[in-house]
Design an enzyme around this catalytic site. Structure first.
Site, short mmCIF file in Angstrom:
data_model
loop_
_atom_site.label_atom_id
_atom_site.label_comp_id
_atom_site.label_asym_id
_atom_site.label_seq_id
_atom_site.Cartn_x
_atom_site.Cartn_y
_atom_site.Cartn_z
CE LYS A 70 -4.20 2.04 0.46
NZ LYS A 70 -3.72 2.86 -0.71
CE LYS A 94 3.55 7.17 6.01
NZ LYS A 94 3.24 7.92 4.95
CE LYS A 106 4.90 7.59 -1.74
NZ LYS A 106 4.35 8.09 -0.41
CB THR A 190 -2.89 13.48 5.29
OG1 THR A 190 -3.11 12.31 4.51
CG2 THR A 190 -1.57 13.24 5.61
CG ASN A 221 -5.09 17.06 0.30
OD1 ASN A 221 -5.96 17.56 0.64
ND2 ASN A 221 -5.02 15.82 0.49
CB SER A 353 -5.87 4.64 1.97
OG SER A 353 -5.80 5.85 1.02
#
Ligand code: GLU
Length: 419
Positions: A70, A94, A106, A190, A221, A353
């Site tokens: 992820k 994370k 990523k 976030t 963002n 997510s």
């Protein structure tokens, strides 16, 4: 000449220190030092003028020990394999630190997205999704937005994947617009998480949030939304910056107005924002502004041997991934600055997510209140896990977070019989 800075090596150093503090043997964590899969692709794009340009793209799948890979996809001119590898291992850590059932990955494309038209951006995204098709999927690897990618990009990505797979597959990416399977609360997640983690650390160190002076580096963002929530929580956001420079106001900036202005058009910068109630500052000046809380929310390597000595804050909450390098970290520690590390502080995005993905897999929809409450529960629990681990081991919160994460990943590997 100084050794070339390699973000992946820096993370491995911290990871090994955490493993040693946990009393792990090398066999227990050696797999974490090597990404499970690294893919480099060409990304051909027909430009608006009819020519074809070929960009470089990457996807790194770091660890699948705890679940599907992820992590986001970024479009930036500085993207390279070392950076994507570092960001992928950060995602593994994370997801483990907030205890959601994912591994880490990523992706990115080396491109200056600000120079592309919307149509070119769409064709780039479809081309990249086609190249990644063989290795991604709702049960294998689930991308999401990151630097210079957003809900619109995710919708194109999902559409390209769905066309190839033959049916609408919303669960292949998260961070989509709500109308095509996105989750309520994802865009703000976030920034909301940054506010929650700032609130928790302030509580621990006895800092009153009301009236606390805050500087935020980065107005995208993450930075823009974090600034908005911190202001709502009673903080005075005195400084905000982006690539074009920053704004400073001793009485606090009008964050809502600034963020609304920036979001009205892709590529808008603070340099274009007009007003009288502030002065213009550089990014360096933003970092050394005297504040209670500093939020680096831009790119890697903001707090380094060069910038850390000038920093005047009590607390740093890392909204960006990897904003502090090891020299910067050491200097902040010597100065007694408390750092809430990226893998904990900015995990709000990947947590929602996860909620989006659950909703997609089950074809159901949660309301926003429920999502925000679940986000808060997971983040506060993770904060306490990290705080208690760091207290017990007498270490920084970064080391505490790495210890919690490495322990969970190593345990999963061991139970699966991989170690
Ligand atoms: N790009 C975000 C991060 O670095 C979100 C990743 C995700 O939602 O998968 O955490």
């Amino acid at each position: 000449m100084s050794k070339k800075y390699n973000p992946y090596d820096e993370i491995l150093t911290t990871l090994e220190q955490a493993a040693k503090k946990l009393g792990l043997k090398e066999d227990d964590y050696i797999q974490l030092k090597y990404p499970e899969r690294e893919l480099q692709v060409s990304v051909p794009v027909r430009m608006d003028d009819g020519s074809i340009k070929v960009f470089e793209g990457y996807r790194v799948q770091h660890s699948g020990a705890r679940g599907p890979y992820k992590g986001g996809i970024r479009y930036h001119q500085n993207v390279d394999m070392d950076e994507i590898k570092a960001l992928a291992v950060m995602m593994s850590l994370k997801c483990a630190v907030v205890d959601i059932p994912y591994g880490g990955g990523k992706g990115g494309v080396t491109v200056d997205a600000t120079k592309l038209s919307n149509a070119e951006l769409e064709r780039l995204t479809r081309s990249f999704a086609t190249r990644l098709f063989p290795i991604i999927g709702p049960h294998t690897d689930i991308p999401a937005p990151d630097v210079n990618t957003n809900g619109e990009v995710m919708a194109w990505f999902m559409d390209a994947y769905s066309t190839l797979s033959g049916y609408l597959t919303p669960g292949v990416v998260t961070g989509k617009p709500a109308q095509v399977g996105g989750s309520l609360g994802r865009r703000d997640a976030t920034g909301r998480g940054i506010m929650l983690m700032t609130r928790e650390i302030a509580k621990q160190v006895g800092l009153e949030l009301k009236g606390a002076r805050v500087a935020v580096q980065g107005a995208g963002n993450v930075g823009g939304t974090a600034a908005k929530f911190l202001k709502q929580a009673g903080c005075k956001v005195v400084a905000l910056s982006d690539v074009s420079g920053g704004l400073y106001s001793d009485t606090g900036l009008d964050i809502e107005d600034i963020v609304t202005f920036l979001r009205a058009r892709r590529g808008r910068t603070l340099a274009e924002y007009e007003g009288t109630n502030f002065e213009r500052i550089t990014n360096e000046e933003l970092l050394s502004t005297e504040v209670d809380i500093l939020i680096p929310a831009a790119l890697e390597n903001a707090i380094t041997a060069e910038t850390a000595p000038g920093i005047r804050t009590k607390i740093v909450v890392e909204a960006a991934n990897g904003p502090t390098n090891s020299d910067g970290d050491r200097i902040l520690e010597e100065k007694g600055v408390i750092v809430v590390p990226d893998i904990l502080a900015n995990a709000g995005g990947v947590i929602v997510s996860y909620f989006e993905w659950i909703q997609n897999l089950q074809y159901l929809k949660w309301d926003e209140e429920e999502i925000n409450k679940k986000l808060e529960n997971l983040m506060v629990k993770a904060f306490n896990d990290v705080w208690n681990t760091a207290e017990k081991a007498g270490t920084s919160l970064r080391m505490g977070a790495y210890m919690v994460a490495v322990d969970r990943i190593a345990t999963a590997s061991k139970l699966r019989g991989m170690a």
